[in-house]
Write a protein that holds these residues in place. Sequence first.
Motif, mmCIF file in Angstrom:
data_model
loop_
_atom_site.group_PDB
_atom_site.id
_atom_site.type_symbol
_atom_site.label_atom_id
_atom_site.label_comp_id
_atom_site.label_asym_id
_atom_site.label_seq_id
_atom_site.Cartn_x
_atom_site.Cartn_y
_atom_site.Cartn_z
ATOM 1 N N ARG A 196 -42.293 17.580 -47.603
ATOM 2 C CA ARG A 196 -42.403 17.333 -46.177
ATOM 3 C C ARG A 196 -41.104 17.661 -45.463
ATOM 4 N N LEU A 226 -48.890 14.136 -33.499
ATOM 5 C CA LEU A 226 -48.159 13.640 -34.664
ATOM 6 C C LEU A 226 -47.947 12.137 -34.585
ATOM 7 N N ASP A 227 -47.603 11.631 -33.384
ATOM 8 C CA ASP A 227 -47.413 10.190 -33.216
ATOM 9 C C ASP A 227 -48.699 9.434 -33.546
ATOM 10 N N ARG A 273 -52.359 11.891 -45.465
ATOM 11 C CA ARG A 273 -50.976 12.330 -45.301
ATOM 12 C C ARG A 273 -50.862 13.182 -44.047
ATOM 13 N N VAL A 274 -49.713 13.078 -43.383
ATOM 14 C CA VAL A 274 -49.463 13.872 -42.186
ATOM 15 C C VAL A 274 -48.198 14.687 -42.393
ATOM 16 N N ARG A 295 -49.694 9.774 -37.379
ATOM 17 C CA ARG A 295 -48.829 8.986 -38.266
ATOM 18 C C ARG A 295 -49.129 7.499 -38.155
ATOM 19 N N VAL A 343 -52.258 6.603 -40.555
ATOM 20 C CA VAL A 343 -52.270 6.901 -41.987
ATOM 21 C C VAL A 343 -52.778 5.686 -42.765
#
Length: 412
Positions: A23, A159-160, A182-183, A163, A166
Motif C-alpha cells: 500500500r 477514500l475517506d 481493503r482500500v 476507509r 472497512v
Amino acid sequence: MHATDDEGVGLDADRVESPVVARVDVGPRADLLVSFAGLSERGRDKSLALLWAIGQVAAGHDRLFPWAQFKVDAGRVLAEFGLEEPEAPYWGLGAESGLWEAGERAGFTSHVAERLGDRGFRGRVVDVLHREHLADVDFRALLTLVGLADHDLAPPSALDVLRSLVGKQLFTVTGKPNRIIRVDPDVVRVGTGRSEAGEPVRVAAVQKGLDLLREKGFVRIHPTADGLGHRSSFIGAVLATVPGAVASTGPAMVTMADPVDIPVSEGALFAVLDGKAVRKYRKEQVYLRRFLVGDRRQASCDLCGQEFPMGFLVAAHVKPRSLCTDEERNDLRNVAMLACGFGCDRLYEDGYLAVDEHGRVLAAPSTVELGSAVSDYLRRLEGLRCTAHRPGSEPYFAWHRDNVYRRGPATA
C-alpha cells in the motif's frame, strides 16, 4: 460485454486487479486526518472543542489557550449542544496522538497548528469531524458559532468514506451483503457472498457516485444509469451510508433529502440504522412513521383499533428491533405497526398482549399483578382484529408469541 453480479460487485472480462505492490504511504497529512476521525471516547465533546479551537487558529489567534478562556468560550459552544464539561476536552485531548498538548495552557501542537493554517487541509479536518462525530447536529449553525461560517461544506472523498467502512457489513439496494476488505489509493476490494476473497472496484467510480449525489441530490443505481457502470450495486451500498441518504428499490436509487421531503415507499432501505450521537437514536424512526401514516394527522392503533392524533401513536416493531436482522428491519410493511401510547405499545412490548395466527389480539391469562384497571383494559382488547396482521407479518407476530408473550403455564 459486462455481466452483472447482483450481490454488488460487477464482473467483466477486463476486470481491475488490485496492485501487487504494498500500500502507498499517504503521508503525515492523511495520518492527521485519521487522528481527527478516530477520536476516542467522548468524541462528540472533543470534536466541538476542536472546532472552536480551529476557529481560533483560522482567525489568527494563538494555538494555545489558558483554561479561563477555554472554560468560557469553548464551554459556551459545548453548552449550546447539550454538553457542560469543558474540563474533559481541555485536559483529555492531550491523550489524542499528535493533536493536542496540555500544560499551563492547552491547545494544538505546533505541527497541527501549522497544518491547520492551510485552508484546504483545515476544510478537510472540519469535514472529517462533521462526518465522523457531529453528523446529527445543525452543522451550519455550529460553524457560525465557532467562527467558521465561510467553510464550504464539502462531501467526503471516496477514500475517506471507504476507509471508514472497512470491515463493516453493507447492503445493496436489493439487500445483498457486501464487505469492504481493503482500500488502496486506487482500488477497493469488496467481498460478497459469492466471493469472500473480494472483487476489485475502482475508487474513482465511487467518487463519481458521491459527486453525482452532491450535484443532483439523487443517483440511480443501475449499470446503464448515470455512468456508474456494472459496479453500481456496490457504489449504491456505499452512497447509502452517507448521512441523510436513503436508498429505495423502486426504482433503485439513493436520495439525499430531509425526512419531511422524502416520499417513503415500501421499498425504502436504511443502510445506517443507528446514527452517531451522545444518545443512540433510530435514524429510521421518522421514515417508519411516515411509511405507516403518510400525511394523515390521525390514525388508528393496530391493536385496539381506536383513532388517535399522531402524537399519541408509536411506530412499533412487531419483533423487537434489537433482535431483528438488518433485512428484517427493512421489511417495513411487515415488521412495523402503529401502537397507541395509552397502553397498547407498552403492553405488547412487555408480553401482556400478542396476536394469534388468525390476526386476533391475545391477552395474557394472568395479569393480577397489574391491578384491575390494566386487567380490565386487556380483557377489552382480547379477540379484536389486529389490522397489522397479514401473511407477511405473521412470522414476526409468531416470534413475539413464542419469545415474549406471557401465555401462562401450558395446559394438558
